[in-house]
Design an enzyme around this catalytic site. Sequence first.
Site, PDB file in Angstrom:
ATOM      1  N   ARG A  89       0.802  -1.212  -0.048  1.00 41.48           N
ATOM      2  CA  ARG A  89      -0.105  -0.106   0.068  1.00 41.48           C
ATOM      3  C   ARG A  89       0.924   1.327   0.122  1.00 41.48           C
ATOM      4  O   ARG A  89       1.920   1.181   0.573  1.00 41.48           O
ATOM      5  CB  ARG A  89      -0.862   0.038   1.162  1.00 41.48           C
ATOM      6  CG  ARG A  89      -1.942   1.266   1.044  1.00 41.48           C
ATOM      7  CD  ARG A  89      -2.796   1.198   2.281  1.00 41.48           C
ATOM      8  NE  ARG A  89      -3.469   2.327   2.521  1.00 41.48           N
ATOM      9  CZ  ARG A  89      -3.945   3.117   3.454  1.00 41.48           C
ATOM     10  NH1 ARG A  89      -3.804   2.813   4.584  1.00 41.48           N
ATOM     11  NH2 ARG A  89      -4.789   4.211   3.276  1.00 41.48           N
ATOM     12  N   HIS A  90       0.501   2.348  -0.596  1.00 43.43           N
ATOM     13  CA  HIS A  90       1.065   3.690  -0.642  1.00 43.43           C
ATOM     14  C   HIS A  90       1.289   4.153   0.534  1.00 43.43           C
ATOM     15  O   HIS A  90       0.612   3.866   1.741  1.00 43.43           O
ATOM     16  CB  HIS A  90       0.398   4.754  -1.729  1.00 43.43           C
ATOM     17  CG  HIS A  90      -1.169   4.914  -1.009  1.00 43.43           C
ATOM     18  ND1 HIS A  90      -1.161   5.671  -0.177  1.00 43.43           N
ATOM     19  CD2 HIS A  90      -2.161   4.396  -1.724  1.00 43.43           C
ATOM     20  CE1 HIS A  90      -2.585   5.825   0.227  1.00 43.43           C
ATOM     21  NE2 HIS A  90      -3.178   4.973  -0.581  1.00 43.43           N
ATOM     22  N   GLU A 109      -7.350   2.782  -6.973  1.00 43.28           N
ATOM     23  CA  GLU A 109      -8.209   2.229  -5.982  1.00 43.28           C
ATOM     24  C   GLU A 109      -9.759   2.360  -6.373  1.00 43.28           C
ATOM     25  O   GLU A 109     -10.216   2.892  -7.480  1.00 43.28           O
ATOM     26  CB  GLU A 109      -8.209   3.820  -4.672  1.00 43.28           C
ATOM     27  CG  GLU A 109      -9.026   3.540  -3.674  1.00 43.28           C
ATOM     28  CD  GLU A 109      -8.848   2.083  -2.944  1.00 43.28           C
ATOM     29  OE1 GLU A 109      -9.131   1.095  -3.402  1.00 43.28           O
ATOM     30  OE2 GLU A 109      -8.221   2.189  -1.603  1.00 43.28           O
ATOM     31  N   ARG A 119      -0.035   8.957  -5.570  1.00 44.67           N
ATOM     32  CA  ARG A 119       0.344   8.342  -4.222  1.00 44.67           C
ATOM     33  C   ARG A 119       1.025   6.909  -4.425  1.00 44.67           C
ATOM     34  O   ARG A 119       1.778   6.559  -3.469  1.00 44.67           O
ATOM     35  CB  ARG A 119      -0.691   8.331  -3.141  1.00 44.67           C
ATOM     36  CG  ARG A 119      -2.077   7.582  -3.673  1.00 44.67           C
ATOM     37  CD  ARG A 119      -3.019   7.971  -2.684  1.00 44.67           C
ATOM     38  NE  ARG A 119      -4.220   7.463  -2.963  1.00 44.67           N
ATOM     39  CZ  ARG A 119      -5.180   7.656  -3.736  1.00 44.67           C
ATOM     40  NH1 ARG A 119      -5.195   8.758  -4.638  1.00 44.67           N
ATOM     41  NH2 ARG A 119      -6.424   6.980  -3.962  1.00 44.67           N
ATOM     42  N   HIS A 155      -3.306   0.317  -3.700  1.00 42.52           N
ATOM     43  CA  HIS A 155      -4.340   1.069  -2.585  1.00 42.52           C
ATOM     44  C   HIS A 155      -4.750   0.006  -1.890  1.00 42.52           C
ATOM     45  O   HIS A 155      -5.264  -1.046  -2.235  1.00 42.52           O
ATOM     46  CB  HIS A 155      -5.252   1.722  -3.456  1.00 42.52           C
ATOM     47  CG  HIS A 155      -4.726   2.687  -4.280  1.00 42.52           C
ATOM     48  ND1 HIS A 155      -4.285   4.236  -4.131  1.00 42.52           N
ATOM     49  CD2 HIS A 155      -4.501   2.613  -5.731  1.00 42.52           C
ATOM     50  CE1 HIS A 155      -3.752   4.726  -5.328  1.00 42.52           C
ATOM     51  NE2 HIS A 155      -3.769   3.702  -6.336  1.00 42.52           N
TER      52      HIS A 155
END
Length: 222
Positions: free
Chosen positions: A21-22, A95, A71, A163
């Site tokens: 995940r970012h 996302e 991101r 995401h």
Amino acid sequence: MTAKSFQNASAGRNRRIILWRHGQTAWNVERRFQGTTDIELTEAGREQARRAARLLASLGPDAIIASDLRRAVDTAGELAALTGLGVTHDEGLRETYAGEWQGLTHEEIIERYPEQYAAWKRGEAVRRGGGELETEVADRAAPVVLRHADKLPDGGVLVVASHGGTLRTTIGRLLGLEAHHWEGLGGLSNCCWSVLGEGARGWRLLEHNAGSLPQPVLGDDA
């Protein structure tokens, strides 16, 4: 593609997939629903990405793919800088699109869409804000991951920077879980990751939300 065919496609090559995940964004901190809105990392998020990249580089990744939202792009870029690998960006890894929920805090969503929010929290299939279903996110994201995993050498490692919601649904799909069980996986903290490894019967969850001592999950998938 069915869960069985996902599993059969992956059998026998001892590959690993790191689902990362970012880093933190300002909207994560504000508990504001991001969805496909293109939000930058905070400085804390960039430091999270740098730290995580040092750990992930030690696994010797063979390939990096990422969502095309900033991101995730910037998070993946930290690992690319350490490994010398290029990053393949794919909008299929974005996302979940959440329509009218995007940009709202969870409190604002509860106030404006109480029935929809309650149904989502009960685990019902809900088009949050008129957006995507979780199964539709898995339909677009999981094939991207598998396509790149299939290019790995035996024992190879693929890193996927994406995401929280997208990664959870993708993990559920690759494990062959029914959609109503995906919530049981829990969320990913910023810049933490899960690891899937190949076994004789398909993909197995080896680690979940790894990378640090436990931290609160801030974001759309909280």
